[in-house]
Design a protein around this motif. Structure first.
Motif, mmCIF file in Angstrom:
data_model
loop_
_atom_site.group_PDB
_atom_site.id
_atom_site.type_symbol
_atom_site.label_atom_id
_atom_site.label_comp_id
_atom_site.label_asym_id
_atom_site.label_seq_id
_atom_site.Cartn_x
_atom_site.Cartn_y
_atom_site.Cartn_z
ATOM 1 N N GLY A 137 0.790 -1.224 0.000
ATOM 2 C CA GLY A 137 0.000 0.000 0.000
ATOM 3 C C GLY A 137 0.816 1.265 0.000
ATOM 4 N N VAL A 138 2.024 1.224 -0.574
ATOM 5 C CA VAL A 138 2.896 2.400 -0.559
ATOM 6 C C VAL A 138 3.295 2.803 -1.974
ATOM 7 C CG1 VAL A 138 3.776 2.092 1.783
ATOM 8 C CG2 VAL A 138 4.892 0.884 -0.113
ATOM 9 N N LEU A 139 2.384 2.639 -2.901
ATOM 10 C CA LEU A 139 2.686 2.996 -4.281
ATOM 11 C C LEU A 139 2.949 4.489 -4.417
ATOM 12 C CD1 LEU A 139 3.015 2.175 -7.202
ATOM 13 C CD2 LEU A 139 0.524 2.179 -7.456
ATOM 14 N N ASP A 140 2.405 5.275 -3.507
ATOM 15 C CA ASP A 140 2.659 6.719 -3.554
ATOM 16 C C ASP A 140 4.115 7.062 -3.257
ATOM 17 O OD1 ASP A 140 2.122 5.813 -0.895
ATOM 18 O OD2 ASP A 140 1.924 7.884 -0.236
ATOM 19 N N ARG A 141 4.876 6.128 -2.707
ATOM 20 C CA ARG A 141 6.304 6.371 -2.440
ATOM 21 C C ARG A 141 7.172 6.133 -3.680
ATOM 22 N NH1 ARG A 141 6.784 4.974 3.224
ATOM 23 N NH2 ARG A 141 4.659 5.061 4.065
ATOM 24 N N LEU A 142 6.624 5.466 -4.689
ATOM 25 C CA LEU A 142 7.399 5.158 -5.882
ATOM 26 C C LEU A 142 7.509 6.402 -6.754
ATOM 27 C CD1 LEU A 142 8.784 2.933 -7.636
ATOM 28 C CD2 LEU A 142 6.556 2.605 -8.752
ATOM 29 N N GLY A 143 8.747 6.864 -6.942
ATOM 30 C CA GLY A 143 8.954 8.061 -7.737
ATOM 31 C C GLY A 143 9.610 7.814 -9.068
ATOM 32 N N GLY A 144 10.278 6.645 -9.222
ATOM 33 C CA GLY A 144 10.973 6.391 -10.468
ATOM 34 C C GLY A 144 11.133 4.914 -10.747
ATOM 35 N N VAL A 145 11.131 4.567 -12.020
ATOM 36 C CA VAL A 145 11.398 3.195 -12.463
ATOM 37 C C VAL A 145 12.458 3.269 -13.555
ATOM 38 C CG1 VAL A 145 9.137 2.269 -11.893
ATOM 39 C CG2 VAL A 145 9.503 3.301 -14.145
ATOM 40 N N ALA A 146 13.252 2.232 -13.655
ATOM 41 C CA ALA A 146 14.302 2.230 -14.672
ATOM 42 C C ALA A 146 13.694 2.409 -16.058
ATOM 43 C CB ALA A 146 15.103 0.943 -14.591
ATOM 44 N N SER A 147 12.690 1.611 -16.367
ATOM 45 C CA SER A 147 12.006 1.711 -17.648
ATOM 46 C C SER A 147 10.579 1.248 -17.469
ATOM 47 C CB SER A 147 12.701 0.848 -18.699
ATOM 48 O OG SER A 147 11.994 0.865 -19.921
ATOM 49 N N ALA A 148 9.660 1.964 -18.059
ATOM 50 C CA ALA A 148 8.241 1.659 -17.880
ATOM 51 C C ALA A 148 7.712 0.681 -18.919
ATOM 52 C CB ALA A 148 7.425 2.945 -17.929
ATOM 53 N N SER A 153 1.738 -4.007 -14.235
ATOM 54 C CA SER A 153 0.783 -3.538 -13.229
ATOM 55 C C SER A 153 -0.002 -2.334 -13.733
ATOM 56 C CB SER A 153 1.522 -3.154 -11.942
ATOM 57 O OG SER A 153 0.677 -2.404 -11.084
ATOM 58 N N PRO A 154 -1.326 -2.427 -13.824
ATOM 59 C CA PRO A 154 -2.129 -1.277 -14.265
ATOM 60 C C PRO A 154 -1.975 -0.080 -13.321
ATOM 61 C CG PRO A 154 -3.428 -3.302 -14.365
ATOM 62 C CD PRO A 154 -2.168 -3.621 -13.616
ATOM 63 N N GLN A 155 -1.875 -0.355 -12.016
ATOM 64 C CA GLN A 155 -1.737 0.735 -11.052
ATOM 65 C C GLN A 155 -0.464 1.539 -11.302
ATOM 66 O OE1 GLN A 155 -2.051 -2.161 -7.804
ATOM 67 N NE2 GLN A 155 -3.529 -0.786 -6.845
ATOM 68 N N VAL A 156 0.629 0.829 -11.537
ATOM 69 C CA VAL A 156 1.894 1.519 -11.751
ATOM 70 C C VAL A 156 1.886 2.235 -13.095
ATOM 71 C CG1 VAL A 156 4.400 1.264 -11.925
ATOM 72 C CG2 VAL A 156 3.119 -0.135 -10.295
ATOM 73 N N ARG A 157 1.346 1.590 -14.123
ATOM 74 C CA ARG A 157 1.315 2.225 -15.436
ATOM 75 C C ARG A 157 0.480 3.504 -15.416
ATOM 76 N NH1 ARG A 157 -1.318 -0.392 -18.811
ATOM 77 N NH2 ARG A 157 -1.855 -2.359 -17.812
ATOM 78 N N GLU A 158 -0.588 3.500 -14.634
ATOM 79 C CA GLU A 158 -1.408 4.704 -14.510
ATOM 80 C C GLU A 158 -0.605 5.853 -13.918
ATOM 81 O OE1 GLU A 158 -4.838 3.763 -12.220
ATOM 82 O OE2 GLU A 158 -5.689 2.397 -13.744
ATOM 83 N N ARG A 159 0.210 5.546 -12.925
ATOM 84 C CA ARG A 159 0.999 6.597 -12.285
ATOM 85 C C ARG A 159 2.129 7.086 -13.199
ATOM 86 N NH1 ARG A 159 0.139 7.868 -7.189
ATOM 87 N NH2 ARG A 159 2.308 8.436 -6.756
ATOM 88 N N VAL A 160 2.659 6.177 -13.999
ATOM 89 C CA VAL A 160 3.657 6.599 -14.986
ATOM 90 C C VAL A 160 3.006 7.544 -15.990
ATOM 91 C CG1 VAL A 160 5.153 5.837 -16.868
ATOM 92 C CG2 VAL A 160 5.096 4.539 -14.732
ATOM 93 N N ALA A 161 1.830 7.159 -16.491
ATOM 94 C CA ALA A 161 1.125 7.981 -17.484
ATOM 95 C C ALA A 161 0.747 9.346 -16.922
ATOM 96 C CB ALA A 161 -0.129 7.249 -17.964
ATOM 97 N N ALA A 162 0.466 9.396 -15.617
ATOM 98 C CA ALA A 162 0.078 10.651 -14.980
ATOM 99 C C ALA A 162 1.275 11.526 -14.638
ATOM 100 C CB ALA A 162 -0.738 10.359 -13.720
ATOM 101 N N GLY A 163 2.478 11.003 -14.828
ATOM 102 C CA GLY A 163 3.677 11.768 -14.527
ATOM 103 C C GLY A 163 4.119 11.681 -13.079
ATOM 104 N N ALA A 164 3.453 10.832 -12.285
ATOM 105 C CA ALA A 164 3.820 10.681 -10.881
ATOM 106 C C ALA A 164 5.043 9.791 -10.706
ATOM 107 C CB ALA A 164 2.644 10.103 -10.086
ATOM 108 N N VAL A 165 5.337 8.975 -11.710
ATOM 109 C CA VAL A 165 6.510 8.093 -11.696
ATOM 110 C C VAL A 165 7.292 8.367 -12.969
ATOM 111 C CG1 VAL A 165 7.323 5.702 -11.751
ATOM 112 C CG2 VAL A 165 5.348 6.319 -10.330
#
Length: 405
Positions: A137-148, A153-165
């Motif tokens: 439950g700490v996806l809000d702490r994720l700020g960066g990934v090596a490559s998207a 994960s749909p949750q992570v991809r959504e945050r990448v698309a939103a510019g949060a990651v």
């Protein structure tokens, strides 16, 4: 074929062997995770330090993981990753409760990396970290990934698309300026060393090794969720999640091991060679726990043995079930097109060829290599249903699918 590990923008072939990583499988789901954007712990720093107070009321213990240790003092934890990368020396991290003093860097703590916890920002070098983050439950702490690109994960991809990651190694090379500019609390490695990490360390970025892939059991790999929990202050949640996975895995294994073992053929060729998992590997353990066996189950060691196709045919031609891991295979015709000699296996002739490519992401990533590390119970569930369908009536496969004719 070696086990591909998603890092950067591609699948990095690591040394073990073949098919099943820790995917996810047959038990029931753990309790629903907290909302993706909601932290599961109060991350405020201690404002009035008391040397007599124990700031870690929930203490984690390790049962299956052997490549890292975790010990406690009243206001800090000590984590030692025994092998941060193949052949690398151990690394120690002192995880200090924010707002409390760090211990003196002497004795066993000399040279240790100090990290204030709970961390509020994390850069992740591998997609295998993502299930741990979402389960805790700490996806809000994720700020960066090596490559998207390979994230499923749909949750992570959504945050990448939103510019949060953000991506920091989209070309498979770490953009050190981007990472240093963002100053994440921790950059978690993919279990290998990168020349860029030295630059980041010199700039004051805490680089913490995650080498779960060097564990020799599926549950050992999944237990690395406890390292993520130690960093994010979600120990209670980790105990709940992993406890459910562990119990479901054990219950499945008890049933499957009581059945007559089914002979399987694991893996496939890669560049003309077949990496056959040794008996002491996590792959060998999963097959055994699923009520299966294979001709090389008695081979000692936790890695793999390289064979040519002729040797595999000689030893496993009559295996009842073929467990492959090829993203592109969806039909038996695809198998034969890859190499006509594959049609000599009995499992091919009887149509018992399965591949762990059911859950593919839009960018070509395979959830078997992502969520699987965190959910070996689901992997085992798939395998039990394949090898012993009578033990799992109505099972809905998570990762494996049978190739069509």
């Amino acid at each position: 074929m070696g086990i591909p590990r998603p890092i950067g923008g591609a699948l990095f072939a690591v040394v073990s062997a073949i098919l099943l990583t820790t995917a996810a499988c047959g038990g029931t789901e753990p309790a629903a995770s907290p909302a993706a954007g909601a932290s599961a712990v109060d991350s405020h720093c201690v404002t009035s330090y008391d040397a007599e107070t124990d700031y870690f009321p929930v203490k984690q213990t390790l049962t299956h993981a052997t490549n890292f240790t975790l010990t406690y003092a009243k206001n800090y934890q000590v984590v030692t990753v025994k092998q941060p990368a193949p052949g690398a020396k151990p690394e120690t991290y002192v995880l200090v409760r924010c707002g409390t003093p760090a211990p003196e860097p002497t004795g066993e703590l000399a040279g240790a990396v100090v990290v204030e916890t709970p961390i509020e920002s994390l850069y992740s070098a591998s997609t295998t970290h993502l299930p741990f983050i979402t389960e805790l439950g700490v996806l809000d702490r994720l700020g960066g990934v090596a490559s998207a690109g390979f994230i499923t994960s749909p949750q992570v991809r959504e945050r990448v698309a939103a510019g949060a990651v953000t991506e920091y190694a989209s070309g498979q090379e770490v953009d050190t300026e981007k990472v240093i500019g963002a100053r994440p609390d921790v950059l978690m490695t993919q279990g290998t060393e990168d020349k860029a990490y030295g630059v980041l360390r010199q700039a004051g970025i805490a680089v913490v090794a995650n080498a779960e892939w060097l564990e020799t059991t599926a549950l050992g790999r999944a237990e690395w969720i406890k390292l993520m929990a130690a960093l994010t202050g979600t120990e209670a949640r980790a105990d709940e999640v992993f406890g459910k996975i562990e119990s479901d895995y054990a219950a499945l294994s008890v049933k499957a091991r009581a059945a007559t073992p089914v002979t399987v053929l694991p893996g496939q060729m890669y560049q003309g060679q077949w990496s056959m998992p040794n008996g002491g590997s996590y792959v060998g353990g999963l097959i055994k726990d699923a009520g299966g066996t294979y001709p090389w189950a008695g081979t000692p060691g936790s890695g793999s043995t390289t064979l040519d196709l002729e040797a595999v045919l000689a030893g496993a031609k009559d295996a009842k079930v073929w467990l492959a891991q090829v993203n592109e295979w969806t039909t038996l015709a695809d198998v034969k097109k890859s190499d006509a000699r594959y049609a000599e296996f009995t499992a091919y002739l009887t149509g018992e060829v399965w591949s762990a490519n059911k859950a593919m992401g839009p960018g070509g990533g395979n959830d078997f290599w992502e969520r699987g590390v965190a959910r070996p119970d689901l992997v085992l569930g798939d395998l039990v249903a394949i090898l012993h369908p009578g033990l799992a009536p109505g099972h809905e496969s998570t990762f494996y699918q049978k190739l069509t004719g």
